[in-house]
Design a protein around this motif. Structure first.
Motif, PDB file in Angstrom:
ATOM      1  N   ALA A  10     -51.374 -59.442-100.978  1.00 33.85           N
ATOM      2  CA  ALA A  10     -50.556 -58.769-101.987  1.00 33.85           C
ATOM      3  C   ALA A  10     -51.404 -57.756-102.757  1.00 33.85           C
ATOM      4  O   ALA A  10     -50.950 -56.642-103.054  1.00 33.85           O
ATOM      5  CB  ALA A  10     -49.943 -59.793-102.942  1.00 33.85           C
ATOM      6  N   TRP A  11     -52.645 -58.109-103.063  1.00 30.79           N
ATOM      7  CA  TRP A  11     -53.546 -57.197-103.766  1.00 30.79           C
ATOM      8  C   TRP A  11     -53.853 -55.976-102.905  1.00 30.79           C
ATOM      9  O   TRP A  11     -53.878 -54.853-103.412  1.00 30.79           O
ATOM     10  CB  TRP A  11     -54.835 -57.921-104.159  1.00 30.79           C
ATOM     11  CG  TRP A  11     -55.783 -57.076-104.930  1.00 30.79           C
ATOM     12  CD1 TRP A  11     -55.755 -56.825-106.268  1.00 30.79           C
ATOM     13  CD2 TRP A  11     -56.895 -56.345-104.412  1.00 30.79           C
ATOM     14  NE1 TRP A  11     -56.790 -55.990-106.605  1.00 30.79           N
ATOM     15  CE2 TRP A  11     -57.501 -55.684-105.488  1.00 30.79           C
ATOM     16  CE3 TRP A  11     -57.436 -56.198-103.133  1.00 30.79           C
ATOM     17  CZ2 TRP A  11     -58.627 -54.875-105.330  1.00 30.79           C
ATOM     18  CZ3 TRP A  11     -58.563 -55.398-102.974  1.00 30.79           C
ATOM     19  CH2 TRP A  11     -59.132 -54.741-104.061  1.00 30.79           C
ATOM     20  N   ILE A  12     -54.064 -56.187-101.609  1.00 30.09           N
ATOM     21  CA  ILE A  12     -54.315 -55.070-100.689  1.00 30.09           C
ATOM     22  C   ILE A  12     -53.134 -54.104-100.711  1.00 30.09           C
ATOM     23  O   ILE A  12     -53.312 -52.892-100.827  1.00 30.09           O
ATOM     24  CB  ILE A  12     -54.591 -55.584 -99.256  1.00 30.09           C
ATOM     25  CG1 ILE A  12     -55.951 -56.289 -99.206  1.00 30.09           C
ATOM     26  CG2 ILE A  12     -54.521 -54.444 -98.239  1.00 30.09           C
ATOM     27  CD1 ILE A  12     -56.198 -57.080 -97.931  1.00 30.09           C
ATOM     28  N   GLU A  13     -51.915 -54.630-100.609  1.00 26.88           N
ATOM     29  CA  GLU A  13     -50.728 -53.776-100.649  1.00 26.88           C
ATOM     30  C   GLU A  13     -50.631 -53.030-101.978  1.00 26.88           C
ATOM     31  O   GLU A  13     -50.287 -51.849-102.011  1.00 26.88           O
ATOM     32  CB  GLU A  13     -49.470 -54.608-100.413  1.00 26.88           C
ATOM     33  CG  GLU A  13     -49.328 -55.090 -98.996  1.00 26.88           C
ATOM     34  CD  GLU A  13     -48.064 -55.895 -98.766  1.00 26.88           C
ATOM     35  OE1 GLU A  13     -47.298 -56.126 -99.743  1.00 26.88           O
ATOM     36  OE2 GLU A  13     -47.828 -56.306 -97.627  1.00 26.88           O
ATOM     37  N   GLU A  14     -50.947 -53.713-103.057  1.00 28.16           N
ATOM     38  CA  GLU A  14     -50.898 -53.071-104.374  1.00 28.16           C
ATOM     39  C   GLU A  14     -51.914 -51.930-104.465  1.00 28.16           C
ATOM     40  O   GLU A  14     -51.604 -50.856-104.978  1.00 28.16           O
ATOM     41  CB  GLU A  14     -51.160 -54.104-105.461  1.00 28.16           C
ATOM     42  CG  GLU A  14     -51.058 -53.551-106.859  1.00 28.16           C
ATOM     43  CD  GLU A  14     -51.279 -54.597-107.935  1.00 28.16           C
ATOM     44  OE1 GLU A  14     -51.112 -54.252-109.110  1.00 28.16           O
ATOM     45  OE2 GLU A  14     -51.623 -55.756-107.615  1.00 28.16           O
ATOM     46  N   MET A  15     -53.123 -52.145-103.970  1.00 34.15           N
ATOM     47  CA  MET A  15     -54.143 -51.102-104.011  1.00 34.15           C
ATOM     48  C   MET A  15     -53.748 -49.907-103.143  1.00 34.15           C
ATOM     49  O   MET A  15     -53.974 -48.753-103.518  1.00 34.15           O
ATOM     50  CB  MET A  15     -55.504 -51.641-103.548  1.00 34.15           C
ATOM     51  CG  MET A  15     -56.121 -52.663-104.484  1.00 34.15           C
ATOM     52  SD  MET A  15     -56.367 -52.058-106.176  1.00 34.15           S
ATOM     53  CE  MET A  15     -54.961 -52.765-107.015  1.00 34.15           C
ATOM     54  N   GLY A  20     -53.859 -45.500-102.856  1.00 33.29           N
ATOM     55  CA  GLY A  20     -53.681 -44.818-101.582  1.00 33.29           C
ATOM     56  C   GLY A  20     -54.667 -45.217-100.504  1.00 33.29           C
ATOM     57  O   GLY A  20     -54.549 -44.775 -99.370  1.00 33.29           O
ATOM     58  N   PHE A  21     -55.645 -46.056-100.839  1.00 31.99           N
ATOM     59  CA  PHE A  21     -56.598 -46.517 -99.829  1.00 31.99           C
ATOM     60  C   PHE A  21     -57.256 -47.811-100.294  1.00 31.99           C
ATOM     61  O   PHE A  21     -57.288 -48.118-101.486  1.00 31.99           O
ATOM     62  CB  PHE A  21     -57.669 -45.464 -99.546  1.00 31.99           C
ATOM     63  CG  PHE A  21     -58.647 -45.277-100.675  1.00 31.99           C
ATOM     64  CD1 PHE A  21     -59.874 -45.898-100.650  1.00 31.99           C
ATOM     65  CD2 PHE A  21     -58.330 -44.482-101.765  1.00 31.99           C
ATOM     66  CE1 PHE A  21     -60.771 -45.742-101.694  1.00 31.99           C
ATOM     67  CE2 PHE A  21     -59.207 -44.306-102.815  1.00 31.99           C
ATOM     68  CZ  PHE A  21     -60.448 -44.935-102.779  1.00 31.99           C
ATOM     69  N   VAL A  22     -57.795 -48.559 -99.342  1.00 28.69           N
ATOM     70  CA  VAL A  22     -58.569 -49.766 -99.627  1.00 28.69           C
ATOM     71  C   VAL A  22     -59.438 -50.042 -98.409  1.00 28.69           C
ATOM     72  O   VAL A  22     -59.057 -49.744 -97.278  1.00 28.69           O
ATOM     73  CB  VAL A  22     -57.647 -50.969 -99.962  1.00 28.69           C
ATOM     74  CG1 VAL A  22     -56.820 -51.401 -98.761  1.00 28.69           C
ATOM     75  CG2 VAL A  22     -58.441 -52.143-100.515  1.00 28.69           C
ATOM     76  N   ASN A  23     -60.629 -50.578 -98.648  1.00 30.09           N
ATOM     77  CA  ASN A  23     -61.497 -50.919 -97.523  1.00 30.09           C
ATOM     78  C   ASN A  23     -62.013 -52.354 -97.653  1.00 30.09           C
ATOM     79  O   ASN A  23     -61.718 -53.046 -98.629  1.00 30.09           O
ATOM     80  CB  ASN A  23     -62.630 -49.905 -97.354  1.00 30.09           C
ATOM     81  CG  ASN A  23     -63.605 -49.898 -98.512  1.00 30.09           C
ATOM     82  OD1 ASN A  23     -63.795 -50.891 -99.198  1.00 30.09           O
ATOM     83  ND2 ASN A  23     -64.230 -48.761 -98.741  1.00 30.09           N
ATOM     84  N   ARG A  24     -62.785 -52.746 -96.676  1.00 24.00           N
ATOM     85  CA  ARG A  24     -63.278 -54.118 -96.608  1.00 24.00           C
ATOM     86  C   ARG A  24     -64.138 -54.473 -97.820  1.00 24.00           C
ATOM     87  O   ARG A  24     -64.033 -55.562 -98.370  1.00 24.00           O
ATOM     88  CB  ARG A  24     -64.056 -54.289 -95.301  1.00 24.00           C
ATOM     89  CG  ARG A  24     -64.501 -55.698 -95.031  1.00 24.00           C
ATOM     90  CD  ARG A  24     -65.163 -55.802 -93.703  1.00 24.00           C
ATOM     91  NE  ARG A  24     -66.354 -54.951 -93.676  1.00 24.00           N
ATOM     92  CZ  ARG A  24     -67.038 -54.658 -92.584  1.00 24.00           C
ATOM     93  NH1 ARG A  24     -66.652 -55.129 -91.417  1.00 24.00           N
ATOM     94  NH2 ARG A  24     -68.105 -53.903 -92.648  1.00 24.00           N
TER      95      ARG A  24
END
Length: 90
Positions: A10-15, A20-24
């Protein structure tokens, strides 16, 4: 899927929606999880949301390629329009 997995995803989707982006590294830093766990979560979010999430190898991050459908459908629910219509009729 346990509570921790749901929270990370859920946090990944929020970020993705907000920034507009998220990484490992973002996931690892936020949750203190392993690289393997972060990669698995990112991959699963990407598979679940193919319409608006894609991996960009140039920046080594998952990017938002468009608005998530469920957030758009919430915005289109008409709650704001109906109240605005009632206010102008009064």
């Amino acid at each position: 899927m346990n509570w921790y997995v749901r929270q990370r995803r859920a946090w990944i989707e929020e970020m993705l929606f907000i920034f507009g982006f998220v990484n490992r590294r973002h996931v690892m830093g936020k949750f203190g999880c392993s690289a393997q766990t972060a990669s698995k979560d990112l991959t699963e979010v990407s598979k679940k949301n193919r319409a608006w999430v894609a991996y960009d190898p140039r920046v080594k991050a998952y990017i938002n390629t468009g608005f998530p459908p469920r957030l758009m459908s919430t915005a289109d629910a008409g709650d704001d329009d109906s109240s605005a219509g009632n206010a102008s009729d009064a």
